[in-house]
Structures are given as structure tokens and as C-alpha cells.
Design an enzyme around this catalytic site. Structure first.
Site, mmCIF file in Angstrom:
data_model
loop_
_atom_site.group_PDB
_atom_site.id
_atom_site.type_symbol
_atom_site.label_atom_id
_atom_site.label_comp_id
_atom_site.label_asym_id
_atom_site.label_seq_id
_atom_site.Cartn_x
_atom_site.Cartn_y
_atom_site.Cartn_z
ATOM 1 N N TYR A 128 -1.925 7.279 -11.988
ATOM 2 C CA TYR A 128 -2.527 8.518 -11.524
ATOM 3 C C TYR A 128 -2.048 9.692 -12.398
ATOM 4 C CZ TYR A 128 -4.111 5.583 -7.714
ATOM 5 O OH TYR A 128 -4.708 4.585 -7.004
ATOM 6 N N ARG B 89 7.852 8.783 -6.655
ATOM 7 C CA ARG B 89 7.526 7.375 -6.918
ATOM 8 C C ARG B 89 7.095 7.226 -8.371
ATOM 9 N NH1 ARG B 89 3.240 2.829 -4.521
ATOM 10 N NH2 ARG B 89 4.939 1.743 -3.496
ATOM 11 N N GLY C 219 5.181 -3.071 1.349
ATOM 12 C CA GLY C 219 3.826 -2.584 1.389
ATOM 13 C C GLY C 219 2.917 -3.408 2.268
ATOM 14 N N ARG C 220 2.232 -4.401 1.679
ATOM 15 C CA ARG C 220 1.214 -5.145 2.419
ATOM 16 C C ARG C 220 1.766 -5.854 3.658
ATOM 17 N NH1 ARG C 220 -0.880 -9.142 -1.495
ATOM 18 N NH2 ARG C 220 1.161 -8.783 -2.445
#
Length: 363
Positions: A178, A225, A317-318
Site C-alpha cells: 500500500y 505495520r 489473522g485468519r
């Protein structure tokens, strides 16, 4: 060595354990990027995490290009986050807002046909998620020097709104290809001005954004992050240690609460890489808590990372998608629910707030 289930001080925040919830895009806001009531239920269910890091949340309309993702640039958005943070706090949890500018991976359809912005005139590979299907990414236009102060002001506004909305702090999203990552890496930053060229110049935007955010939220309520390895959404660097180790050193000088590193391995997800992990070198220059992330699936894996002395905590996370009570499951060695990919980004409760907690699982 501490246990995964021991408390940890993350700047101003005392986390009850070292099982952090990583930021997870879920697409349950409105089309105008306003949080919805169901998001309060979702986050409150996961409040036993030592710290929740919210889904990536846009700092501006310019910087947000994901369907139904939330924002933090307007008063309406900030007010809609208040019930979410209140629900987390009522359940005994802590939550940081992850603030996000997507840069070149914002499709022009989100901004009335205007080209996305980035460090340089580059194009992300693949196709963008839009409200009308998948479409090739647009070529970005380089941010002009005169626009940088405005961009930093956008981060500042989102930070003020996050604190007003009741978040315990903010995390700056500088990873995963990003905008800030696009400035950090030489594969996407071809600038010849003060924000390009040598690593110290490519780090400049990260440092200036972090200093501004820390001045508002407090350094002890500011986190960052990074993804200091190989390709992520077409963003890469020819010499990762030369940029990410100095970046971590600069963040240490600012005194941020913690640094999270996303380090997928060769078989990892969303950014596979066989580049050696940078976390051991970053550990040498960053003394505050270091949080490691990516594809940790068990307490044993996480404890090995903590025992190594490199990680102070692990962000999952997941595994948090389908396991709202993940810390309890990890501590008990209990089976994990399996998440359903088809509902990762869908609207509504299915695959969002309907995964059972351990005590509700039959047998």
C-alpha cells in the site's frame, strides 16, 4: 521466556495476553464507508485478544479502494465507530485502529475517474475489487511534493477521529504494497526528490507520518505495520535490509508502542517470499515490543517465536475469522473452526458473527 498467555505492556496499553488479533478486512461497512452495528458484535466477540488491531480503515476517500471498507475521515464515520470501541471495552478488550491509504491499488472508479496516487507512475499487477466487479488497476500518478503535507494532514485527521471514537491507539498501515510501502521500496519508488533514491529518503514519508500521528495519539499509543520481505502486490525492493532495518531504527527513535512485521514464508499467503526474514536484524535495532505475523496456526508455533527472543507477541489473522475465542482455544489445545472464504468479504452475519465459541461447540 514469557508465555504466549502472559500479559504484555504495549506502550500505554496493558494487554492481557500476547495473542493479538491482526487487521482483517471484512467489508461490513456501508458503501459510504460508515461502520455498521454488526461490527460492534464482531469485535466484541474477539475481545479476549490481548489487543485487537482493527481492519484497515481509510484515512481519505482518495486512499480507500475496497468495497464496503470503513473509513475515519468524517465525523459520521468516527461517530459510527463509537459503539464498536465501547462494545470491545465493555467486554474487557483493547482495540487500535489501523489507518490506511492504499495508494496505487485504489481503482479510479472510487474517485470519479481520478487516477490513484503513489510514489511514482507505476501500475499494480492484477485486478482491483470494485463495486462493479474486477477491473485492471490504473496507472498511478506520482504525488507531488506540494501534496505531501496534505497527505500527512489526512493521517492526522484520521488519528484525531480514532481517538475521539474511543480507540486505545492507532496503527499505521505501512505494509502489503500500500501507499507507504510503495514509497519504501525501490521497485515502486522511482523518485529523485527528497522522498526517493537512497533508503533514508524512501523512509522519509513513513517517519513524517509516524511523527505526526504520535504527536496526536502519543507515541505510546502509536504502532506501525511493515512487511519487510519480498513481493507484495507487485511492490518489492532490491535490498530489503537496506531500507527496513533503518526504517525500524527510525521508528524506535520515535518511541512507538510496538512494531508489527508481516513475514510470509515461501508457502505463505498474500505475499509469498523466499527472501530471508528481516525480523532478527530488526530486533537488534528496535527495543520496544516486536509483534510477528503471518500464517501462525498454533500456540506451539507462536511460542517458538517468542522463545527465540525475536517476537514479544504474535498477531493471528485468519484463525481469528472463525474463532472468536481464539486465545482460549489455543490455551486449551482445542480444535479450531474452519473459516469459509466465500464469506470473508460478504455483507451480513454469515461467516462474520455466527462462528461458535468453544463452549457452544457440540461434544
Amino acid at each position: 521466556m514469557p508465555s504466549l498467555f502472559d500479559p504484555i505492556q504495549l506502550g500505554a496499553v496493558t494487554a492481557a495476553n500476547r495473542v493479538l488479533m491482526a487487521p482483517l478486512t471484512r467489508g461490513r461497512a456501508t458503501k459510504e464507508h460508515v461502520p455498521t452495528p454488526i461490527m460492534a458484535d464482531y469485535y466484541a466477540q474477539r475481545a479476549t485478544s490481548g489487543l485487537i488491531i482493527s481492519e484497515a480503515t481509510g484515512i481519505s476517500r482518495e486512499g480507500l479502494g475496497w468495497p464496503f471498507a470503513p473509513g475515519l475521515w468524517s465525523d459520521e464515520q468516527a461517530q459510527a465507530w463509537v459503539p464498536v470501541t465501547a462494545a470491545v471495552h465493555a467486554a474487557g478488550g483493547k482495540i487500535f485502529a489501523q489507518i490506511w491509504h492504499m495508494g496505487r491499488v485504489v481503482h479510479s472508479s472510487y474517485n470519479d475517474g481520478a487516477a490513484p496516487v503513489s510514489a511514482s507512475a507505476t501500475t499494480a499487477p492484477g485486478k482491483a475489487h470494485t463495486y462493479v466487479g474486477r477491473h485492471p488497476y490504473d496507472t498511478a500518478r506520482p504525488l507531488e511534493l506540494a501534496e505531501i503535507p496534505r497527505l500527512i494532514d489526512d493521517y492526522a485527521r484520521a488519528t484525531r477521529n480514532a481517538i475521539a471514537a474511543g480507540f486505545d491507539g492507532v496503527q499505521i498501515h505501512a505494509a502489503n504494497g500500500y501507499l507507504i510501502d510503495q514509497f519504501l521500496r525501490d521497485g515502486s519508488n522511482h523518485r529523485s526528490d527528497a522522498y526517493g533514491g537512497a533508503p533514508e529518503n524512501r523512509i522519509r514519508l513513513l517517519r513524517e507520518v509516524t511523527e505526526r500521528v504520535a504527536a496526536i495519539a502519543g507515541a505510546d499509543r502509536t504502532a506501525v505495520r511493515l512487511s519487510p520481505n519480498g513481493d507484495s502486490q507487485g511492490v518489492d525492493d532490491s535490498d530489503a535490509p537496506s531500507v527496513f532495518v533503518p526504517a525500524a531504527r527510525a521508528l524506535a527513535e520515535i518511541g512507538i508502542a510496538f512494531l508489527e512485521l508481516r513475514e510470509p514464508g515461501p508457502e505463505g499467503t498474500f505475499g509469498r517470499t523466499d527472501v530471508p526474514r528481516q525480523s532478527p536484524a530488526i530486533r537488534q535495532v528496535f527495543g520496544n515490543p516486536l509483534v510477528l505475523n503471518s500464517d501462525y496456526l498454533s500456540a506451539e508455533q507462536a511460542q517458538v517465536a517468542i522463545d527465540s527472543g525475536v517476537a514479544d507477541a504474535i498477531s493471528f489473522g485468519r484463525t481469528f475469522l472463525a474463532n472468536p475465542d481464539l486465545p482460549a482455544r489455543l490455551r486449551a489445545g482445542a480444535p479450531l473452526n474452519t473459516d469459509v472464504m466465500a464469506t470473508w468479504y460478504s455483507q451480513g452475519a454469515e461467516g462474520y458473527t455466527d462462528y461458535p465459541a468453544l463452549e457452544a461447540v457440540p461434544g
